[in-house]
Design an enzyme around this catalytic site. Structure first.
Site, mmCIF file in Angstrom:
data_model
loop_
_atom_site.group_PDB
_atom_site.id
_atom_site.type_symbol
_atom_site.label_atom_id
_atom_site.label_comp_id
_atom_site.label_asym_id
_atom_site.label_seq_id
_atom_site.Cartn_x
_atom_site.Cartn_y
_atom_site.Cartn_z
ATOM 1 N N GLY A 204 -24.764 -15.444 10.947
ATOM 2 C CA GLY A 204 -25.780 -14.653 10.687
ATOM 3 C C GLY A 204 -26.337 -14.274 11.934
ATOM 4 N N ASP A 205 -27.888 -13.437 11.353
ATOM 5 C CA ASP A 205 -28.613 -13.106 13.009
ATOM 6 C C ASP A 205 -29.138 -13.234 13.860
ATOM 7 O OD1 ASP A 205 -30.743 -12.664 11.649
ATOM 8 O OD2 ASP A 205 -30.038 -9.934 11.202
ATOM 9 N N GLY A 206 -29.172 -13.863 15.207
ATOM 10 C CA GLY A 206 -30.351 -13.854 15.480
ATOM 11 C C GLY A 206 -32.137 -13.686 14.651
ATOM 12 N N GLY A 210 -30.755 -17.969 13.060
ATOM 13 C CA GLY A 210 -31.259 -18.678 13.992
ATOM 14 C C GLY A 210 -32.553 -18.907 14.211
ATOM 15 N N GLU A 248 -28.484 -22.357 28.005
ATOM 16 C CA GLU A 248 -27.510 -22.062 28.770
ATOM 17 C C GLU A 248 -27.705 -20.820 28.623
ATOM 18 O OE1 GLU A 248 -25.538 -20.485 30.358
ATOM 19 O OE2 GLU A 248 -23.395 -20.722 28.741
ATOM 20 N N CYS A 281 -21.600 -15.066 32.586
ATOM 21 C CA CYS A 281 -22.903 -15.608 32.700
ATOM 22 C C CYS A 281 -22.839 -15.558 34.025
ATOM 23 C CB CYS A 281 -23.536 -16.604 31.924
ATOM 24 S SG CYS A 281 -22.953 -18.161 32.001
#
Length: 478
Positions: A204-206, A210, A248, A281
């Protein structure tokens, strides 16, 4: 073209209840390689219900049962390592040798570290000095694990394995941009005999799955890795049900080069910035150099950029691959243009694709000199192969510049002076400080401060994130 529309829910591959198609692109060619489904609310509810149904049994399983599952997962992961490398290379553009090495290797290491943490964890013990009081560490509950595309197995294993070790059940939502490796991982979990409902995987997407997971009343904890913007959105969605949130997030790491550091520290620092096409990151994207050494450092960094090869992910070799998507390519190009417009001196790379690569989301390894810490390229996480070199006056000035950022994930220090290493290592405001390219030990705590998030992943520290502490009085002796 292979289709990968199904979800792994309740120990079986099931068709979407409320899905919509989403193409998956090979970033080296821009071609669609498969189609997945993005789930809807009905799919989210089904995955959460499966995890809830499995929780009571799994949370009570003895450590020996969990360790046995870890052993089977490790064996299945090793057997599927080449499939995993090819999936990562295809979905997010990691060159195949890089995918087989650091990308897949990170997952294997985290499986081992989580098993060691599980074996060493004391889940139940008396409170010292207080007869009859027992302290128990119990699983937090049903967890939503939301992972990014840049280091797929690194982040999936850093969440799934400690959650399993704690006795939690879970719903994994990988990035829809790079879902192929997560599909292979779900097959590994199935091959290893994970009890039905303990591990569930839903694409799924954010904005869709999400958000649904973050707000779902059946979810007790959300562990998310991604952008700071998305982390804020998840925190807001989770606040209504007061669920635990571990984040994170982004970084803007400073790499302080002191005058006694060797030239190779500059070269290595630049290459570390470009590794994984800058899509890490914890990349050292700000190089801080004293004014006395500044010009020579710029020359070394330029040479590192100009000798960094760029090529398709399918080809073997020590090159870097493309950026993950058209959207990411546009973002990186825009920030390079912003750096030029704000007065930074472009000394290597720049806008556009590298010579000879007219298709695919390839970016040129880029170096900016004469950057000041208030420029956009020094403040924002670019997530591309772009290095900013900043001058400092003395040690205190270097620390001030390094800490002058909304982020606090990883900083780097290069010096042969032990006293300086101690002073600067203590003064930097970040969750991690790497000194003189010395790697961290197994099971070290990965995580940041400030807008780089909160919580730690890896080893015993990562296991603790998924545990609640319970105190019980009047516990019978013996």
């Amino acid at each position: 073209m292979t289709q990968h529309r199904n979800f792994y829910i309740g120990g079986a591959w099931v068709a979407p209840r409320d899905g919509r198609d989403c193409p998956v692109h090979d970033p080296s060619t821009e071609e669609v390689v498969t189609t997945i489904s993005l789930g809807g609310q009905a799919d989210t509810d089904a995955a959460v219900a499966a995890a809830q149904a499995a929780f009571l049994d799994w949370s009570q399983r003895p450590v020996a049962d969990r360790l046995a599952l870890f052993g089977r997962i490790a064996a299945a992961y090793e057997a599927r390592s080449d499939d995993m490398a090819r999936a990562i290379s295809t979905e997010m553009g990691a060159p195949i040798d890089w995918a087989r090495g650091p990308q897949v290797g990170a997952g294997a290491a985290h499986i081992r570290d989580a098993a060691a943490a599980l074996e060493a964890c004391v889940f139940e013990a008396p409170l010292g000095g207080t007869p009859g009081t027992l302290i128990r560490r119990e699983p937090v509950g049903v967890c939503a694990l939301i992972t990014p595309w840049n280091w797929p197995m690194n982040q999936i294993t850093l969440k799934v394995l400690p959650a399993l070790a704690a006795g939690c059940t879970m719903v994994l939502k990988p990035s829809e941009v790079a879902p192929l490796s997560a599909l292979v991982f779900a097959e590994i979990m199935d091959e290893a005999g994970t009890p039905p409902g303990v591990f569930n995987m839903l694409n799924g997407d954010g904005a869709g799955v999400g958000t649904q997971l973050s707000a779902h009343p059946g979810i007790d904890m959300v562990s998310f890795t991604g952008s700071s913007r998305a982390g804020r959105a998840i925190s807001r969605a989770a606040a209504e049900t007061l669920k635990r949130v571990a984040l994170e997030l982004g970084g803007k790491g400073a790499n302080i080069i002191f005058d006694d550091a060797p030239d190779r520290a500059i070269q290595m620092g630049a290459r570390r910035c470009f590794n994984n096409t800058g899509q890490s990151c914890n990349a050292p994207t700000r190089m801080l150099v004293s004014r006395a050494r500044y010009d020579s450092a710029v020359e070394i960094a330029v040479q590192a950029a100009e000798t960094t090869s760029v090529g398709p992910a399918s080809e073997p070799g020590r090159h870097i691959g493309p950026l993950v998507s058209a959207a990411q390519w546009d973002k990186v190009q825009g920030l390079i243009e912003t750096g030029i417009a704000e007065g930074a001196r472009l000394v290597a790379g720049g806008p556009g694709r590298p010579e000879g690569l007219n298709r695919g989301w390839f970016a040129r390894p880029t170096v900016f000199a004469d950057v000041t810490n208030d420029m956009t390229i020094a403040r924002e996480e670019i997530f591309g192969p772009v290095l900013s070199i900043i001058a400092y006056d003395d040690e205190d000035d270097a620390i001030r510049i390094a800490n002058d950022t909304p982020y606090g994930l990883t900083n780097y220090v290069q010096t042969e002076d032990p006293a300086r290493l101690r002073r600067v290592g203590r003064a930097l405001r970040s969750g991690m400080v790497e000194m003189n390219a010395k790697g961290f030990g197994p099971g070290f705590p990965f995580g940041g401060m400030k807008q780089s998030g909160h919580g730690r992943e890896g080893g015993a520290f990562g296991l603790e994130e998924f545990l609640e502490v319970k105190a019980i009085s009047g516990w019978p002796a013996g």
